[in-house]
Write an enzyme that holds these catalytic residues in place. Structure first.
Site, PDB file in Angstrom:
ATOM      1  CG  ASP A   1       0.009  -1.687 -10.785  1.00  0.00           C
ATOM      2  OD1 ASP A   1      -0.024  -2.512  -9.819  1.00  0.00           O
ATOM      3  OD2 ASP A   1       0.070  -1.184 -11.124  1.00  0.00           O
TER       4      ASP A   1
ATOM      5  N   GLY B   1      -2.303  -7.711  -8.216  1.00  0.00           N
ATOM      6  CA  GLY B   1      -1.152  -8.036  -7.865  1.00  0.00           C
ATOM      7  C   GLY B   1      -0.068  -7.322  -7.354  1.00  0.00           C
ATOM      8  CG  HIS B   2      -0.032  -6.750  -4.052  1.00  0.00           C
ATOM      9  ND1 HIS B   2      -0.716  -6.126  -2.750  1.00  0.00           N
ATOM     10  CD2 HIS B   2      -0.917  -5.992  -4.466  1.00  0.00           C
ATOM     11  CE1 HIS B   2      -1.529  -5.211  -2.900  1.00  0.00           C
ATOM     12  NE2 HIS B   2      -1.384  -5.060  -3.517  1.00  0.00           N
TER      13      HIS B   2
ATOM     14  CE  LYS C   1      -0.833  -1.465  -3.522  1.00  0.00           C
ATOM     15  NZ  LYS C   1      -0.787  -1.010  -4.767  1.00  0.00           N
TER      16      LYS C   1
ATOM     17  CD  GLN D   1      -7.368  -2.834  -6.127  1.00  0.00           C
ATOM     18  OE1 GLN D   1      -8.175  -2.906  -4.826  1.00  0.00           O
ATOM     19  NE2 GLN D   1      -6.940  -3.838  -6.153  1.00  0.00           N
TER      20      GLN D   1
HETATM   21  P1  GDP Z   1       1.985  -3.546  -6.001  1.00  0.00           P
HETATM   22  O1  GDP Z   1       0.317  -3.575  -6.455  1.00  0.00           O
HETATM   23  O2  GDP Z   1       1.835  -2.437  -5.511  1.00  0.00           O
HETATM   24  O3  GDP Z   1       2.206  -4.335  -4.553  1.00  0.00           O
HETATM   25  O4  GDP Z   1       3.275  -3.762  -6.750  1.00  0.00           O
HETATM   26  P2  GDP Z   1       3.767  -4.346  -8.148  1.00  0.00           P
HETATM   27  O5  GDP Z   1       4.104  -5.541  -7.650  1.00  0.00           O
HETATM   28  O6  GDP Z   1       2.127  -4.093  -8.677  1.00  0.00           O
HETATM   29  O7  GDP Z   1       4.635  -3.592  -9.344  1.00  0.00           O
HETATM   30  C1  GDP Z   1       5.819  -3.182  -8.428  1.00  0.00           C
HETATM   31  C2  GDP Z   1       6.809  -3.598  -9.526  1.00  0.00           C
HETATM   32  O8  GDP Z   1       7.855  -2.524  -9.289  1.00  0.00           O
HETATM   33  C3  GDP Z   1       6.748  -4.721  -9.476  1.00  0.00           C
HETATM   34  O9  GDP Z   1       7.498  -5.456 -10.765  1.00  0.00           O
HETATM   35  C4  GDP Z   1       7.541  -5.432  -7.914  1.00  0.00           C
HETATM   36  O10 GDP Z   1       8.789  -5.972  -7.758  1.00  0.00           O
HETATM   37  C5  GDP Z   1       8.761  -3.889  -8.277  1.00  0.00           C
HETATM   38  N1  GDP Z   1       9.674  -2.877  -7.299  1.00  0.00           N
HETATM   39  C6  GDP Z   1       9.373  -2.342  -6.254  1.00  0.00           C
HETATM   40  N2  GDP Z   1      10.247  -2.240  -5.582  1.00  0.00           N
HETATM   41  C7  GDP Z   1      11.278  -1.438  -6.489  1.00  0.00           C
HETATM   42  C8  GDP Z   1      12.389  -1.194  -6.549  1.00  0.00           C
HETATM   43  O11 GDP Z   1      12.164  -0.014  -5.146  1.00  0.00           O
HETATM   44  N3  GDP Z   1      12.899  -1.069  -7.656  1.00  0.00           N
HETATM   45  C9  GDP Z   1      12.825  -1.777  -8.412  1.00  0.00           C
HETATM   46  N4  GDP Z   1      13.623  -1.504  -9.109  1.00  0.00           N
HETATM   47  N5  GDP Z   1      11.462  -2.592  -8.880  1.00  0.00           N
HETATM   48  C10 GDP Z   1      10.732  -2.557  -7.531  1.00  0.00           C
HETATM   49  P1  IMO Z   2      -2.499  -3.007  -6.609  1.00  0.00           P
HETATM   50  O1  IMO Z   2      -3.359  -3.605  -5.963  1.00  0.00           O
HETATM   51  C1  IMO Z   2      -2.631  -1.622 -10.758  1.00  0.00           C
HETATM   52  C2  IMO Z   2      -7.369  -0.263 -12.346  1.00  0.00           C
HETATM   53  C3  IMO Z   2      -7.221  -0.981 -13.859  1.00  0.00           C
HETATM   54  C4  IMO Z   2      -8.993  -0.066 -13.741  1.00  0.00           C
HETATM   55  C5  IMO Z   2      -9.072   0.279 -11.982  1.00  0.00           C
HETATM   56  C6  IMO Z   2     -10.291  -0.555 -12.183  1.00  0.00           C
HETATM   57  O2  IMO Z   2      -1.721  -4.667  -7.798  1.00  0.00           O
HETATM   58  O3  IMO Z   2      -1.882  -1.892  -6.964  1.00  0.00           O
HETATM   59  P2  IMO Z   2     -10.857  -3.728 -11.725  1.00  0.00           P
HETATM   60  O4  IMO Z   2     -10.740  -4.567 -12.368  1.00  0.00           O
HETATM   61  O5  IMO Z   2     -10.823  -2.961 -10.680  1.00  0.00           O
HETATM   62  O6  IMO Z   2     -12.713  -2.962 -12.264  1.00  0.00           O
HETATM   63  O7  IMO Z   2     -10.260  -1.613 -12.699  1.00  0.00           O
HETATM   64  O8  IMO Z   2      -8.156   0.061 -11.882  1.00  0.00           O
HETATM   65  N1  IMO Z   2      -6.572  -0.988 -11.204  1.00  0.00           N
HETATM   66  C7  IMO Z   2      -5.455  -1.724 -10.886  1.00  0.00           C
HETATM   67  N2  IMO Z   2      -4.250  -0.836 -11.222  1.00  0.00           N
HETATM   68  N3  IMO Z   2      -2.902  -1.966  -9.921  1.00  0.00           N
HETATM   69  C8  IMO Z   2      -4.062  -2.507  -8.945  1.00  0.00           C
HETATM   70  O9  IMO Z   2      -4.000  -3.246  -8.153  1.00  0.00           O
HETATM   71  C9  IMO Z   2      -5.590  -2.125  -9.942  1.00  0.00           C
HETATM   72  N4  IMO Z   2      -6.661  -3.088  -9.635  1.00  0.00           N
HETATM   73  C10 IMO Z   2      -7.789  -2.180 -10.586  1.00  0.00           C
HETATM   74  O10 IMO Z   2      -6.803  -1.237 -14.113  1.00  0.00           O
HETATM   75  O11 IMO Z   2      -8.187   1.014 -14.585  1.00  0.00           O
HETATM   76 MG    MG Z   3       0.041  -4.345  -8.226  1.00  0.00          MG
END
Ligand code: GDP
Ligand code: IMO
Ligand code: MG
Length: 423
Positions: free
Chosen positions: A12, A39-40, A15, A223
Site C-alpha cells: 500500500d 489493491g492498487h 504503487k 505487496q
Molecule cells: P498500492 O497498493 O501500493 O497501490 O497502494 P494503495 O492504493 O493500496 O494505497 C495507497 C493509498 O494512498 C491510496 O489511497 C492512494 O490513492 C493514496 N495515495 C498514493 N499516493 C498518494 C499521495 O502522494 N498522497 C496522498 N494523499 N495519497 C496518495
Molecule cells: P498491495 O499490492 C498491504 C498482507 C495482509 C497480511 C499478509 C498476508 O495493495 O500493496 P495474504 O492475503 O497475502 O496471504 O496476506 O499480507 N497483504 C497486504 N498488505 N497491501 C497488499 O497489497 C497486501 N497483500 C497482502 O494484510 O498481513
Molecule cells: Mg494496496
C-alpha cells in the site's frame, strides 16, 4: 527503459499511482506476482479506480497489459473486477489484456482454507486478506495446483478439481466449516473462464517480442518487501516474492531485460494484518484515520500507521537494487510540527541498522529516532519539486541519505497529477 516498480514497506505504498503515472511513457504493463490480495488505487480525471489483478496500465487505452505466470488468479474475482472496471467506462479486450496460460488458479476452496487456517491460528493469525493466496501458492509449490492452461482440457481439469475439492473438504470438516460441491465449483470456475479464455495465451513470446523490439516495459509489483516470503517479517508475510526478482521469475523476462528499479514508499509507514511494526504510532494512526486516510483498498481494514522506518527501507533498497525512490503521501505529514525518523533498532543493547531475521528479536526491538522539523503547510498544490517547502526537501534528502538511494518522484496527493519529478 524497462522498469520494475516495487513496494519497499508492507504494501500500500502507492504503487498503483506511480505505475499509472509512468504508464504514459511505457508500452506494456506487467503484473508478475501476488493475486487479488493486492489493491492498487488510481485516481485519474476525477475518477477513482481500485485494481486487484488488473495491471494499472489498463486505464490507458493504447497500452498492453499482462497478467503473467507468477500471479495466482481467482477467475471469479477477476471477472467481477473486469465487469466493475468496464462499468467505469474502461474497455478490456484481448488485445489490451493478456493472461498467462502458466498462471495458477485460485479456487473457491482456497479462500475457505485460508480462512480456516487463520481461525486455527487464533491470536497468532497472519491477518491475511482471505483471498486464498497462501493455499493457492502452496498448491503451486506442492505441485498439485491447476494452471490456466489446464482449464482448456476440461476432462483433466474436472478430475483435478474433484480430487482437490475432496481433499479440501476433509480439512474443512475438521474445523466444522462448510464443504464444497465439486460440480458447483467446476460450474462457477468455467462460467468465469468463458469470459477469460480469449485473453489466455503464452505470454512469454509476446513479452520477449516486445522487449526485443524496444518497447518499454513496466513491471507492477504487488505487496511490499517486508511482506516478501524470503525477506519479509516471516511468518507475517504473503506467499510470493514481492521484491524485484519476483518480476523476472514471474514473467519470464530475464534480469538482463531490466534497466531500473523504482522503489515506492510512503513518507511514513503503514501496515495491515498482524506482525511486528516497531515504529507504529497510535497518535499518527488516529490523525490519518480522522482525515479519512489509510483504510485498506482490498479489505477496508484500517491500516496501522507509524513513523518512517529507514531500517526497513535501507534493507529494501538493498534487496531490490533500487535505482530511484518514489516517496508518496508526503502531504500526509503536512500538519505535523516535528517528525520522527527511525534510523536503527535497539535489541538487547545492540543497535541494528538492518532488520533481524529472528522473529523474537522484533518483539524486543525499540526504534532509535532522530527528529526533524515539519513543514506545517499544504503541499498538495505543489506543481514541481522545487516548490516543495525547504523542510520537506530536507526530510526527503535525509530519507535518501539513510536509505542509500536517490529520490526520483514525490507524491503530494492521490491524483494522477500530484506526482512530482525530483531533480
Ligand atoms: P498500492 O497498493 O501500493 O497501490 O497502494 P494503495 O492504493 O493500496 O494505497 C495507497 C493509498 O494512498 C491510496 O489511497 C492512494 O490513492 C493514496 N495515495 C498514493 N499516493 C498518494 C499521495 O502522494 N498522497 C496522498 N494523499 N495519497 C496518495
Ligand atoms: P498491495 O499490492 C498491504 C498482507 C495482509 C497480511 C499478509 C498476508 O495493495 O500493496 P495474504 O492475503 O497475502 O496471504 O496476506 O499480507 N497483504 C497486504 N498488505 N497491501 C497488499 O497489497 C497486501 N497483500 C497482502 O494484510 O498481513
Ligand atoms: Mg494496496
Amino acid at each position: 527503459m524497462n522498469t520494475i516498480i516495487t513496494g519497499l514497506q508492507w504494501g500500500d505504498e502507492g504503487k498503483g499511482k506511480i505505475v499509472d503515472y509512468l504508464t504514459e511513457s511505457a508500452d506494456v504493463v506487467i503484473r508478475g506476482q501476488g493475486g487479488n490480495n493486492a489493491g492498487h488505487t488510481v485516481i485519474a480525471n476525477g475518477t477513482k479506480y481500485v485494481l486487484h489483478l488488473l495491471p494499472s496500465g489498463i486505464l490507458w487505452d493504447s497500452k498492453i497489459n499482462v497478467i503473467s505466470n507468477g500471479v495466482v488468479i481467482d477467475p471469479i474475482g477477476l471477472v467481477s473486477e473486469i465487469e466493475r472496471i468496464e462499468s467505469q467506462g474502461i474497455s478490456i479486450t484481448p488485445k489490451k489484456l493478456i493472461i498467462s496460460d502458466r498462471a495458477h488458479v485460485v479456487m473457491p476452496f482456497h479462500k475457505e482454507l485460508d480462512a480456516a487456517r487463520e481461525a486455527s491460528l487464533g491470536d497468532r493469525k497472519i491477518g491475511t486478506t482471505k483471498r486464498g493466496i497462501g493455499p493457492a501458492y502452496a498448491d503451486k509449490i506442492n505441485r498439485c495446483g491447476l494452471r490456466m492452461a489446464d482449464l482448456f482440457d476440461r476432462a483433466f481439469a474436472e478430475a483435478q478439481i474433484t480430487h482437490r475439492v475432496a481433499e479440501a473438504n476433509e480439512i474443512l470438516k475438521r474445523y466444522d466449516l462448510e464443504t464444497f460441491d465439486a460440480a458447483k465449483v467446476i460450474d462457477e470456475v468455467y462460467t468465469a473462464f468463458a469470459r477469460l479464455s480469449p485473453h489466455v495465451t503464452n505470454t512469454i513470446p509476446a513479452l520477449h517480442a516486445a522487449w526485443k523490439s524496444g518497447k518499454k516495459l513496466l513491471f507492477e509489483g504487488a505487496q511490499g518487501t517486508l511482506l516478501d516470503i524470503d525477506f519479509g517479517t516471516y511468518p507475517f508475510v504473503t506467499s510470493s516474492n514481492t521484491t524485484a526478482g519476483g518480476s523476472c521469475t514471474g514473467s519470464g523476462l530475464p534480469p538482463t531485460a531490466i534497466d531500473a528499479v523504482i522503489g515506492v514508499c510512503k513518507a511514513y509507514t503503514t501496515r495491515v494484518g498482524s506482525g511486528p511494526f516497531p515504529t507504529g504510532d497510535e497518535g499518527l494512526s488516529t490523525y490519518l484515520h480522522d482525515l479519512g486516510r489509510e483504510f485498506g483498498a482490498t479489505t477496508g481494514r484500517p491500516r496501522g500507521c507509524g513513523w518512517l522506518d529507514t531500517v526497513l527501507l535501507r534493507f529494501a533498497c538493498m534487496v531490490n537494487g533500487v535505482t530511484g525512490l518514489a516517496v508518496t503521501n508526503v502531504d500526509g505529514l503536512d500538519a505535523y510540527e516535528t517528525l520522527q525518523i527511525c534510523t536503527g533498532y535497539l535489541v538487547d543493547g545492540t543497535t541494528h541498522t538492518l532488520p533481524p531475521a529472528d522473529r523474537s528479536a522484533w518483539d524486543r526491538a525499540t526504534p532509535i529516532y532522530e527528529s526533524m522539523p515539519g513543514w506545517t503547510c499544504d503541499t498538495t498544490a505543489c506543481k514541481d519539486f522545487a516548490s516543495l517547502p525547504a523542510q520537506a526537501k530536507a526530510y526527503l534528502a535525509r530519507l535518501s541519505e539513510l536509505c542509500g538511494a536517490p529520490i526520483a518522484f514525490v507524491g503530494v496527493g492521490p491524483d494522477r497529477t500530484q506526482t512530482l519529478v525530483a531533480n
